[in-house]
Design a protein around this motif. Structure first.
Motif, PDB file in Angstrom:
ATOM      1  N   CYS A 145      34.339  71.549  69.676  1.00  0.00           N
ATOM      2  CA  CYS A 145      34.069  71.717  71.099  1.00  0.00           C
ATOM      3  C   CYS A 145      32.569  71.569  71.313  1.00  0.00           C
ATOM      4  O   CYS A 145      31.770  72.284  70.703  1.00  0.00           O
ATOM      5  CB  CYS A 145      34.546  73.074  71.609  1.00  0.00           C
ATOM      6  N   HIS A 146      32.208  70.645  72.178  1.00  0.00           N
ATOM      7  CA  HIS A 146      30.799  70.324  72.434  1.00  0.00           C
ATOM      8  C   HIS A 146      30.267  70.938  73.719  1.00  0.00           C
ATOM      9  O   HIS A 146      29.130  70.665  74.103  1.00  0.00           O
ATOM     10  CB  HIS A 146      30.639  68.800  72.513  1.00  0.00           C
ATOM     11  N   GLN A 198      28.052  75.555  72.339  1.00  0.00           N
ATOM     12  CA  GLN A 198      26.782  75.279  71.670  1.00  0.00           C
ATOM     13  C   GLN A 198      25.922  76.537  71.641  1.00  0.00           C
ATOM     14  O   GLN A 198      25.359  76.897  70.607  1.00  0.00           O
ATOM     15  CB  GLN A 198      26.042  74.138  72.381  1.00  0.00           C
ATOM     16  N   PHE A 255      25.373  72.203  67.387  1.00  0.00           N
ATOM     17  CA  PHE A 255      25.605  71.079  68.298  1.00  0.00           C
ATOM     18  C   PHE A 255      27.032  71.088  68.828  1.00  0.00           C
ATOM     19  O   PHE A 255      27.348  70.452  69.827  1.00  0.00           O
ATOM     20  CB  PHE A 255      25.269  69.742  67.626  1.00  0.00           C
ATOM     21  N   ALA A 256      27.918  71.829  68.164  1.00  0.00           N
ATOM     22  CA  ALA A 256      29.309  71.987  68.573  1.00  0.00           C
ATOM     23  C   ALA A 256      29.874  73.200  67.850  1.00  0.00           C
ATOM     24  O   ALA A 256      29.297  73.681  66.875  1.00  0.00           O
ATOM     25  CB  ALA A 256      30.120  70.740  68.209  1.00  0.00           C
ATOM     26  N   HIS A 316      37.849  65.971  69.794  1.00  0.00           N
ATOM     27  CA  HIS A 316      36.619  66.491  70.388  1.00  0.00           C
ATOM     28  C   HIS A 316      36.985  67.068  71.753  1.00  0.00           C
ATOM     29  O   HIS A 316      37.765  66.473  72.486  1.00  0.00           O
ATOM     30  CB  HIS A 316      35.585  65.382  70.605  1.00  0.00           C
ATOM     31  N   CYS A 325      33.404  67.163  75.909  1.00  0.00           N
ATOM     32  CA  CYS A 325      32.606  65.966  75.614  1.00  0.00           C
ATOM     33  C   CYS A 325      31.519  65.654  76.635  1.00  0.00           C
ATOM     34  O   CYS A 325      30.664  64.800  76.383  1.00  0.00           O
ATOM     35  CB  CYS A 325      33.532  64.766  75.431  1.00  0.00           C
ATOM     36  N   SER A 343      29.071  67.355  77.078  1.00  0.00           N
ATOM     37  CA  SER A 343      27.821  67.798  76.450  1.00  0.00           C
ATOM     38  C   SER A 343      27.696  67.316  75.006  1.00  0.00           C
ATOM     39  O   SER A 343      26.899  67.849  74.237  1.00  0.00           O
ATOM     40  CB  SER A 343      27.747  69.329  76.476  1.00  0.00           C
ATOM     41  N   LEU A 344      28.479  66.333  74.637  1.00  0.00           N
ATOM     42  CA  LEU A 344      28.488  65.809  73.270  1.00  0.00           C
ATOM     43  C   LEU A 344      27.146  65.138  72.938  1.00  0.00           C
ATOM     44  O   LEU A 344      26.618  64.379  73.747  1.00  0.00           O
ATOM     45  CB  LEU A 344      29.629  64.799  73.147  1.00  0.00           C
ATOM     46  N   HIS A 345      26.603  65.448  71.778  1.00  0.00           N
ATOM     47  CA  HIS A 345      25.361  64.833  71.291  1.00  0.00           C
ATOM     48  C   HIS A 345      25.751  63.769  70.266  1.00  0.00           C
ATOM     49  O   HIS A 345      25.937  64.061  69.083  1.00  0.00           O
ATOM     50  CB  HIS A 345      24.441  65.881  70.655  1.00  0.00           C
TER      51      HIS A 345
END
Length: 148
Positions: free
Chosen positions: A28-29, A34, A40-41, A108, A111, A113-115
């Motif tokens: 989970c992002h 975070q 990062f997740a 995922h 997403c 906020s996914l890096h």
């Protein structure tokens, strides 16, 4: 393929047993995950709430108006995620399992906020605790072996 698995916090104060039906986990992002994990997740294993037995009830943090998170107030380990209005499911943090290598990532979430740059790190140099002098020398000075 029901399997009994165990886990808990870093200091051992909070322990659990979980009946796991498969080897699926997810990342989970979202920004809340975070911040809750400092990563990062968050890596989670989702399972039925009634398949988790706590040997000692964890501390709970109401992280939003819709969710709460189990953790250990002694060592600070994040242990999971649960909706306040029960969905019958909850998440346990992958790293809190005694055998996290059993699980494989399948999805995922959060997403928005996914890096992306943190997903493919296979070409980065790899350093191991036992051969990193700044870490290994401190464990040796404490009279201990470097933990796995």
């Amino acid at each position: 393929m029901s399997r009994t698995m165990t886990g808990g916090c870093q200091c051992g104060r909070i322990r659990y047993t979980a009946q796991v039906e498969n080897d699926e986990a997810y990342l989970c992002h979202c920004r809340m995950c975070q911040k809750a994990t400092g990563g990062f997740a968050a890596a989670f294993v989702q399972l039925p709430s009634d398949s988790v037995t706590w040997e000692r009830e964890p501390d709970w943090y109401a992280s939003s108006p819709i969710a709460r998170r189990p953790f250990c107030s002694q060592c600070g380990s994040p242990l999971g995620f649960d909706f306040i209005e029960s969905s019958g499911q909850m998440d346990l943090t992958l790293g809190s399992f005694d055998e996290p290598g059993f699980f494989r990532p399948v999805a995922h979430a959060g997403c928005e906020s996914l890096h992306e740059s943190w997903l493919d790190t296979k070409d980065l140099p790899r350093h191991y605790s036992a051969t990193t002098d700044s870490v290994a020398s401190r464990w040796k000075a404490a009279g201990l072996e470097v933990p796995e």
